[in-house]
Design a protein around this motif. Structure first.
Motif, PDB file in Angstrom:
ATOM      1  N   PRO A   1      56.810  24.612  37.063  1.00 40.18           N
ATOM      2  CA  PRO A   1      56.687  25.963  36.516  1.00 40.18           C
ATOM      3  C   PRO A   1      56.490  27.033  37.595  1.00 40.18           C
ATOM      4  N   PHE A   2      55.881  26.667  38.706  1.00 35.13           N
ATOM      5  CA  PHE A   2      55.747  27.625  39.809  1.00 35.13           C
ATOM      6  C   PHE A   2      57.111  27.979  40.389  1.00 35.13           C
ATOM      7  N   LYS A   3      58.032  27.044  40.395  1.00 39.56           N
ATOM      8  CA  LYS A   3      59.404  27.310  40.866  1.00 39.56           C
ATOM      9  C   LYS A   3      60.166  28.103  39.801  1.00 39.56           C
ATOM     10  N   LYS A   4      60.089  27.651  38.567  1.00 41.50           N
ATOM     11  CA  LYS A   4      60.812  28.299  37.461  1.00 41.50           C
ATOM     12  C   LYS A   4      60.419  29.759  37.285  1.00 41.50           C
ATOM     13  N   ASN A   5      59.149  30.080  37.596  1.00 38.58           N
ATOM     14  CA  ASN A   5      58.642  31.436  37.399  1.00 38.58           C
ATOM     15  C   ASN A   5      58.486  32.205  38.712  1.00 38.58           C
ATOM     16  N   THR A   6      59.101  31.699  39.768  1.00 37.07           N
ATOM     17  CA  THR A   6      59.104  32.332  41.092  1.00 37.07           C
ATOM     18  C   THR A   6      57.672  32.676  41.548  1.00 37.07           C
ATOM     19  N   ILE A   7      56.791  31.695  41.422  1.00 42.02           N
ATOM     20  CA  ILE A   7      55.392  31.855  41.830  1.00 42.02           C
ATOM     21  C   ILE A   7      55.211  31.466  43.294  1.00 42.02           C
ATOM     22  N   ALA A   8      56.021  30.495  43.758  1.00 43.27           N
ATOM     23  CA  ALA A   8      55.842  29.966  45.115  1.00 43.27           C
ATOM     24  C   ALA A   8      57.176  29.678  45.782  1.00 43.27           C
ATOM     25  N   ASN A   9      57.150  29.713  47.103  1.00 43.14           N
ATOM     26  CA  ASN A   9      58.252  29.208  47.913  1.00 43.14           C
ATOM     27  C   ASN A   9      57.905  27.783  48.313  1.00 43.14           C
ATOM     28  N   TYR A  10      58.925  26.974  48.570  1.00 39.32           N
ATOM     29  CA  TYR A  10      58.739  25.560  48.882  1.00 39.32           C
ATOM     30  C   TYR A  10      59.376  25.235  50.225  1.00 39.32           C
ATOM     31  N   ASP A  11      58.596  24.583  51.077  1.00 43.26           N
ATOM     32  CA  ASP A  11      59.093  24.073  52.344  1.00 43.26           C
ATOM     33  C   ASP A  11      58.927  22.556  52.273  1.00 43.26           C
ATOM     34  N   ILE A  12      60.002  21.824  52.505  1.00 44.13           N
ATOM     35  CA  ILE A  12      59.979  20.371  52.374  1.00 44.13           C
ATOM     36  C   ILE A  12      60.182  19.741  53.748  1.00 44.13           C
ATOM     37  N   VAL A  13      59.297  18.811  54.091  1.00 44.71           N
ATOM     38  CA  VAL A  13      59.393  18.084  55.356  1.00 44.71           C
ATOM     39  C   VAL A  13      59.508  16.602  55.031  1.00 44.71           C
ATOM     40  N   GLU A  14      60.587  15.976  55.497  1.00 44.45           N
ATOM     41  CA  GLU A  14      60.743  14.537  55.316  1.00 44.45           C
ATOM     42  C   GLU A  14      60.157  13.816  56.526  1.00 44.45           C
ATOM     43  N   PHE A  15      59.465  12.702  56.277  1.00 41.47           N
ATOM     44  CA  PHE A  15      58.954  11.901  57.378  1.00 41.47           C
ATOM     45  C   PHE A  15      58.907  10.432  56.967  1.00 41.47           C
ATOM     46  N   GLU A  16      58.864   9.557  57.954  1.00 43.21           N
ATOM     47  CA  GLU A  16      58.765   8.125  57.714  1.00 43.21           C
ATOM     48  C   GLU A  16      57.392   7.644  58.163  1.00 43.21           C
ATOM     49  N   PRO A  17      56.539   7.245  57.216  1.00 46.60           N
ATOM     50  CA  PRO A  17      55.235   6.721  57.600  1.00 46.60           C
ATOM     51  C   PRO A  17      55.407   5.426  58.406  1.00 46.60           C
ATOM     52  N   THR A  18      54.859   5.404  59.594  1.00 44.81           N
ATOM     53  CA  THR A  18      54.942   4.213  60.429  1.00 44.81           C
ATOM     54  C   THR A  18      53.571   3.604  60.683  1.00 44.81           C
ATOM     55  N   LYS A  19      52.531   4.355  60.440  1.00 42.07           N
ATOM     56  CA  LYS A  19      51.164   3.856  60.565  1.00 42.07           C
ATOM     57  C   LYS A  19      50.379   4.386  59.365  1.00 42.07           C
ATOM     58  N   TYR A  20      49.636   3.493  58.711  1.00 43.75           N
ATOM     59  CA  TYR A  20      48.932   3.881  57.502  1.00 43.75           C
ATOM     60  C   TYR A  20      47.883   2.833  57.162  1.00 43.75           C
ATOM     61  N   THR A  21      46.950   3.194  56.280  1.00 45.07           N
ATOM     62  CA  THR A  21      45.929   2.259  55.834  1.00 45.07           C
ATOM     63  C   THR A  21      46.557   1.222  54.895  1.00 45.07           C
ATOM     64  N   GLU A  22      45.865   0.140  54.733  1.00 48.30           N
ATOM     65  CA  GLU A  22      46.348  -0.940  53.871  1.00 48.30           C
ATOM     66  C   GLU A  22      46.574  -0.440  52.432  1.00 48.30           C
ATOM     67  N   ASP A  23      45.708   0.446  51.955  1.00 51.06           N
ATOM     68  CA  ASP A  23      45.839   0.982  50.590  1.00 51.06           C
ATOM     69  C   ASP A  23      47.103   1.810  50.409  1.00 51.06           C
ATOM     70  N   PHE A  24      47.610   2.400  51.474  1.00 57.53           N
ATOM     71  CA  PHE A  24      48.797   3.254  51.408  1.00 57.53           C
ATOM     72  C   PHE A  24      50.085   2.435  51.426  1.00 57.53           C
ATOM     73  N   LYS A  25      49.983   1.174  51.801  1.00 56.26           N
ATOM     74  CA  LYS A  25      51.153   0.299  51.966  1.00 56.26           C
ATOM     75  C   LYS A  25      52.056   0.270  50.727  1.00 56.26           C
ATOM     76  N   VAL A  26      51.484   0.353  49.549  1.00 59.56           N
ATOM     77  CA  VAL A  26      52.238   0.308  48.297  1.00 59.56           C
ATOM     78  C   VAL A  26      53.298   1.419  48.225  1.00 59.56           C
ATOM     79  N   PHE A  27      53.065   2.521  48.911  1.00 53.93           N
ATOM     80  CA  PHE A  27      53.987   3.657  48.853  1.00 53.93           C
ATOM     81  C   PHE A  27      55.164   3.533  49.823  1.00 53.93           C
ATOM     82  N   VAL A  28      55.065   2.657  50.800  1.00 50.60           N
ATOM     83  CA  VAL A  28      56.128   2.584  51.819  1.00 50.60           C
ATOM     84  C   VAL A  28      56.930   1.297  51.758  1.00 50.60           C
ATOM     85  N   GLU A  29      56.614   0.428  50.863  1.00 51.76           N
ATOM     86  CA  GLU A  29      57.377  -0.823  50.753  1.00 51.76           C
ATOM     87  C   GLU A  29      58.376  -0.774  49.639  1.00 51.76           C
TER      88      GLU A  29
END
Length: 95
Positions: A67-95
Motif C-alpha cells: 500500500p505504501f507503493k500503491k499510494n506513493t508513500i515511499a520510494n524503494y531501493d533494492i539491494v541484492e546480496f548473497e549471504p555467505t556467512k550467517y548464524t545457524e538459525d539463518f541457514k533455513v533462508f539460504v538453503e
C-alpha cells in the motif's frame, strides 16, 4: 536475498493512514516465507525489509502490492546480496 530500503516521500500522517494495510501486506509475505525481518528506520524516515526471493522480478512484484507503493508513500531501493556467512538459525533462508 534482498534488502528493500523504503524512504518516505510523504509526511508521517500520510504514512499512518496506510500503516494498517502495510502491516497486512507484511504479514502476507511473512506467511509466504518471503520476509525475514522488517522495521522502521531511526529516525523514522522509512523502513527496511529483508526479503528472500528468487530474483529481482519477484521482489518487484511483491513491492507492487505494498500500500505504501500503491499510494506513493515511499520510494524503494533494492539491494541484492548473497549471504555467505550467517548464524545457524539463518541457514533455513539460504538453503
Amino acid at each position: 536475498m534482498f534488502i528493500i530500503n523504503l524512504t518516505y516521500i510523504k509526511p508521517l500522517d500520510e504514512v499512518e493512514k496506510h500503516l494498517t494495510e502495510h502491516i497486512a501486506f507484511l504479514n502476507k509475505y511473512y506467511a509466504n516465507n518471503n520476509f525475514v525481518c522488517s522495521g522502521r528506520k531511526n529516525p523514522r524516515t522509512g523502513g527496511i525489509i529483508l526479503c528472500n526471493a528468487k530474483n529481482m522480478k519477484e521482489v518487484e512484484e511483491i513491492i507492487n502490492e505494498d500500500p505504501f507503493k500503491k499510494n506513493t508513500i515511499a520510494n524503494y531501493d533494492i539491494v541484492e546480496f548473497e549471504p555467505t556467512k550467517y548464524t545457524e538459525d539463518f541457514k533455513v533462508f539460504v538453503e
